[in-house]
Design an enzyme around this catalytic site. Structure first.
Site, PDB file in Angstrom:
ATOM      1  N   ASN A 233       8.306  -9.593  -1.478  1.00 18.23           N
ATOM      2  CA  ASN A 233       8.042 -11.032  -1.583  1.00 18.23           C
ATOM      3  C   ASN A 233       6.584 -11.309  -1.951  1.00 18.23           C
ATOM      4  OD1 ASN A 233       6.609 -10.582   0.742  1.00 18.23           O
ATOM      5  ND2 ASN A 233       7.747 -12.013   2.020  1.00 18.23           N
TER       6      ASN A 233
ATOM      7  N   TYR B  65       3.847  -6.792  17.527  1.00 13.53           N
ATOM      8  CA  TYR B  65       4.118  -5.967  16.346  1.00 13.53           C
ATOM      9  C   TYR B  65       4.792  -4.654  16.750  1.00 13.53           C
ATOM     10  CZ  TYR B  65       3.104  -2.662  12.534  1.00 13.53           C
ATOM     11  OH  TYR B  65       3.200  -1.693  11.564  1.00 13.53           O
TER      12      TYR B  65
ATOM     13  N   LEU C 174      10.256  -0.505   3.893  1.00 13.29           N
ATOM     14  CA  LEU C 174       8.849  -0.610   4.283  1.00 13.29           C
ATOM     15  C   LEU C 174       8.364  -2.056   4.397  1.00 13.29           C
ATOM     16  CD1 LEU C 174       9.160   2.165   2.407  1.00 13.29           C
ATOM     17  CD2 LEU C 174       6.731   2.284   2.860  1.00 13.29           C
TER      18      LEU C 174
ATOM     19  N   GLN D 262       5.935  -7.577   8.250  1.00 13.70           N
ATOM     20  CA  GLN D 262       4.709  -8.240   8.669  1.00 13.70           C
ATOM     21  C   GLN D 262       3.913  -7.135   9.358  1.00 13.70           C
ATOM     22  OE1 GLN D 262       1.710  -9.649  10.161  1.00 13.70           O
ATOM     23  NE2 GLN D 262       2.981  -9.117  11.930  1.00 13.70           N
TER      24      GLN D 262
ATOM     25  N   PHE E 115       0.827  -1.216   0.000  1.00  8.69           N
ATOM     26  CA  PHE E 115       0.000   0.000   0.000  1.00  8.69           C
ATOM     27  C   PHE E 115       0.864   1.270   0.000  1.00  8.69           C
ATOM     28  CE2 PHE E 115      -2.066   2.673   3.542  1.00  8.69           C
ATOM     29  CZ  PHE E 115      -2.643   3.564   2.656  1.00  8.69           C
TER      30      PHE E 115
HETATM   31  N1  LIG Z   1      -0.437   1.277   7.108  1.00  7.49           N
HETATM   32  C1  LIG Z   1      -0.199   1.877   8.262  1.00  7.49           C
HETATM   33  O1  LIG Z   1      -1.098   2.487   8.843  1.00  7.49           O
HETATM   34  C2  LIG Z   1       1.175   1.844   8.880  1.00  7.49           C
HETATM   35  C3  LIG Z   1       1.386   2.531  10.077  1.00  7.49           C
HETATM   36  C4  LIG Z   1       2.642   2.507  10.659  1.00  7.49           C
HETATM   37  C5  LIG Z   1       3.682   1.840  10.028  1.00  7.49           C
HETATM   38  N2  LIG Z   1       3.445   1.168   8.881  1.00  7.49           N
HETATM   39  C6  LIG Z   1       4.569   0.457   8.260  1.00  7.49           C
HETATM   40  O2  LIG Z   1       4.627   0.827   6.886  1.00  7.49           O
HETATM   41  C7  LIG Z   1       5.129  -0.266   6.125  1.00  7.49           C
HETATM   42  C8  LIG Z   1       4.217  -0.540   4.940  1.00  7.49           C
HETATM   43  O3  LIG Z   1       2.934  -0.913   5.423  1.00  7.49           O
HETATM   44  P1  LIG Z   1       1.667  -1.051   4.459  1.00  7.49           P
HETATM   45  O4  LIG Z   1       0.493  -0.569   5.222  1.00  7.49           O
HETATM   46  O5  LIG Z   1       1.967  -0.480   3.133  1.00  7.49           O
HETATM   47  O6  LIG Z   1       1.535  -2.637   4.397  1.00  7.49           O
HETATM   48  P2  LIG Z   1       1.492  -3.632   3.145  1.00  7.49           P
HETATM   49  O7  LIG Z   1       1.240  -4.991   3.703  1.00  7.49           O
HETATM   50  O8  LIG Z   1       0.588  -3.120   2.098  1.00  7.49           O
HETATM   51  O9  LIG Z   1       2.982  -3.530   2.608  1.00  7.49           O
HETATM   52  C9  LIG Z   1       4.037  -4.339   3.085  1.00  7.49           C
HETATM   53  C10 LIG Z   1       4.770  -4.868   1.864  1.00  7.49           C
HETATM   54  O10 LIG Z   1       5.918  -5.596   2.294  1.00  7.49           O
HETATM   55  C11 LIG Z   1       5.943  -6.844   1.612  1.00  7.49           C
HETATM   56  N3  LIG Z   1       6.633  -7.767   2.503  1.00  7.49           N
HETATM   57  C12 LIG Z   1       6.180  -8.253   3.691  1.00  7.49           C
HETATM   58  N4  LIG Z   1       7.103  -9.050   4.234  1.00  7.49           N
HETATM   59  C13 LIG Z   1       8.158  -9.060   3.393  1.00  7.49           C
HETATM   60  C14 LIG Z   1       9.413  -9.706   3.416  1.00  7.49           C
HETATM   61  N5  LIG Z   1       9.758 -10.513   4.428  1.00  7.49           N
HETATM   62  N6  LIG Z   1      10.263  -9.499   2.386  1.00  7.49           N
HETATM   63  C15 LIG Z   1       9.917  -8.705   1.342  1.00  7.49           C
HETATM   64  N7  LIG Z   1       8.728  -8.069   1.268  1.00  7.49           N
HETATM   65  C16 LIG Z   1       7.864  -8.250   2.279  1.00  7.49           C
HETATM   66  C17 LIG Z   1       4.507  -7.204   1.355  1.00  7.49           C
HETATM   67  O11 LIG Z   1       4.323  -8.121   0.291  1.00  7.49           O
HETATM   68  C18 LIG Z   1       3.913  -5.836   1.046  1.00  7.49           C
HETATM   69  O12 LIG Z   1       4.029  -5.527  -0.330  1.00  7.49           O
HETATM   70  C19 LIG Z   1       5.296  -1.431   7.105  1.00  7.49           C
HETATM   71  O13 LIG Z   1       6.639  -1.470   7.519  1.00  7.49           O
HETATM   72  C20 LIG Z   1       4.415  -1.050   8.273  1.00  7.49           C
HETATM   73  O14 LIG Z   1       4.869  -1.614   9.488  1.00  7.49           O
HETATM   74  C21 LIG Z   1       2.220   1.145   8.281  1.00  7.49           C
END
Ligand SMILES: NC(=O)c1ccc[n+]([C@@H]2O[C@H](COP(=O)([O-])OP(=O)(O)OC[C@H]3O[C@@H](n4cnc5c(N)ncnc54)[C@H](O)[C@@H]3O)[C@@H](O)[C@H]2O)c1
Length: 338
Positions: free
Chosen positions: A32, A151, A82, A85, A11
């Site tokens: 991945n 987490y 980014l 999990q 995202f």
């Molecule tokens: N969405 C939120 O509100 C929010 C808030 C705080 C922090 N975050 C952080 O932002 C980052 C992105 O979150 P998001 O909401 O876009 O989530 P998301 O799940 O859409 O994106 C995470 C991406 O990482 C990939 N991924 C997961 N594990 C992996 C691995 N071991 N190796 C390679 N790729 C891997 C997934 O396939 C996915 O494309 C994360 O680190 C999350 O902790 C998100």
């Protein structure tokens, strides 16, 4: 600038890739595809057709030994980290898996960056979980972290490893402690992202469920603003490092979110209620004055406008031939308490 973006198909990652490409940078994405999807990178792939080599997706896992070669071989000036999990409930039911991906994966990336001589890593930290249940809101970075879920702990560990690598090897990490991010491409089939989950249920005519009594409050920040924060961190002078809250400072309850989404979609159905979920905090809002003074960042999109943009995207994805858009009855930011 050559950038490596881990979690590029997700995202926030895919929105960041689009932004970096629009700014003229060269981008290698690593993912991945565990929760991310290649469809999120359709725009990036189109840009690549016009400017061959400007974007490339590498399928791989941040925990794999091959990461060292991937980072060194692509020779990035900067890494946006980014990949993670991201599901709080998975972290509760399987904390070992969460730690393996988020802690060991980040250590693996730190090592790969060190070996490749990459000093700047911009890390997606979790502002929503890092402070636990602070005594006052909005909470600033000076408050001691006290995460209340596996987490939250694993994401904070990533920040701390980056801090140790800064001390040991002169790396210059910037950790963006993100509030609750929402917007286009947030997975409406996932467990996080209440706006797209409500929106999808309402568009499909299904029920909506609020966990708890609806008074749990979050700081909702639009993905376009978050991507700006990453881009600005990427341009920051080398001596700017550390953790920066990225949020609006405003608390909005789940019940208010439900009402805004309902009004935008012209729906009147009431939500069902279910038990509150383990590991989730009751209220959070982030004070982002440090990001404003040191990164020149502040949020620009108000909640109703951001939800409207999210709903437009959702309609296009879920309902390719929508009826006329519903009018928002005199809703403005004051009505929803932002
Ligand atoms: N969405 C939120 O509100 C929010 C808030 C705080 C922090 N975050 C952080 O932002 C980052 C992105 O979150 P998001 O909401 O876009 O989530 P998301 O799940 O859409 O994106 C995470 C991406 O990482 C990939 N991924 C997961 N594990 C992996 C691995 N071991 N190796 C390679 N790729 C891997 C997934 O396939 C996915 O494309 C994360 O680190 C999350 O902790 C998100």
């Amino acid at each position: 600038m050559r950038a490596l973006v881990t979690g590029a198909a997700g995202f926030i990652g895919s929105n960041l890739v689009d932004r970096l490409l629009a700014d003229g940078h060269w981008v290698v994405g690593l993912d991945n595809l565990s929760t991310g999807v290649e469809a999120n990178l359709a725009r990036a792939e189109r840009i690549n057709e016009f400017y061959p080599g400007q974007f490339r997706l590498v399928r791989g896992d941040i925990t794999a030994p091959e990461l060292t070669g991937i980072v060194a071989g692509n020779n990035p000036d900067i890494i946006f980290h980014l990949a993670a999990q991201v599901d709080v409930r998975t972290s509760v039911s399987n904390p070992q898996f969460d730690a393996a991906k988020n802690i060991l994966g980040t250590i693996n990336l730190c090592e790969a960056a060190r070996l490749a001589g990459v000093r700047r890593i911009v890390y997606a930290a979790s502002g929503g979980s890092r402070y636990g249940a602070p005594a006052y809101l909005p909470v600033g970075e000076e408050v001691l972290p006290a995460p209340l879920s596996p987490y939250g702990v694993s994401k904070l560990a990533g920040e701390m490893y980056l801090g140790a690598y800064a001390w040991m090897y002169g790396m210059a990490p910037i950790c963006l402690a993100l509030a609750n991010v929402y917007g286009p491409r947030q997975n409406p089939y996932g467990e996080a992202g209440v706006i797209t989950i409500f929106g999808k249920a309402m568009i499909n005519g299904g029920p909506t469920i609020i966990y708890g009594d609806g008074t749990a409050a979050r700081d909702y920040v639009f993905v376009g603003d978050v991507v700006d924060a990453f881009a600005q961190a990427g341009q920051a002078p080398a001596d700017v490092t550390g953790t920066f809250n990225i949020g609006t400072g405003q608390q909005t309850t789940v019940a208010e979110i439900h009402r805004v989404v309902s009004e935008l979609l012209g729906r009147t159905s009431q939500p069902r209620h279910s038990a509150a979920r383990t590991g989730e905090v009751r209220a959070i809002a982030l004070h982002a004055a440090k990001a404003e003074s040191e990164l020149g960042w502040k949020p620009g999109v108000d909640l109703v406008d951001g939800v409207r943009q999210t709903i437009q995207w959702l309609r296009a994805v879920l309902d390719p031939q929508p009826g006329p858009p519903a009018q928002l009855p005199a809703a403005d930011s004051e009505q929803i308490g932002v």
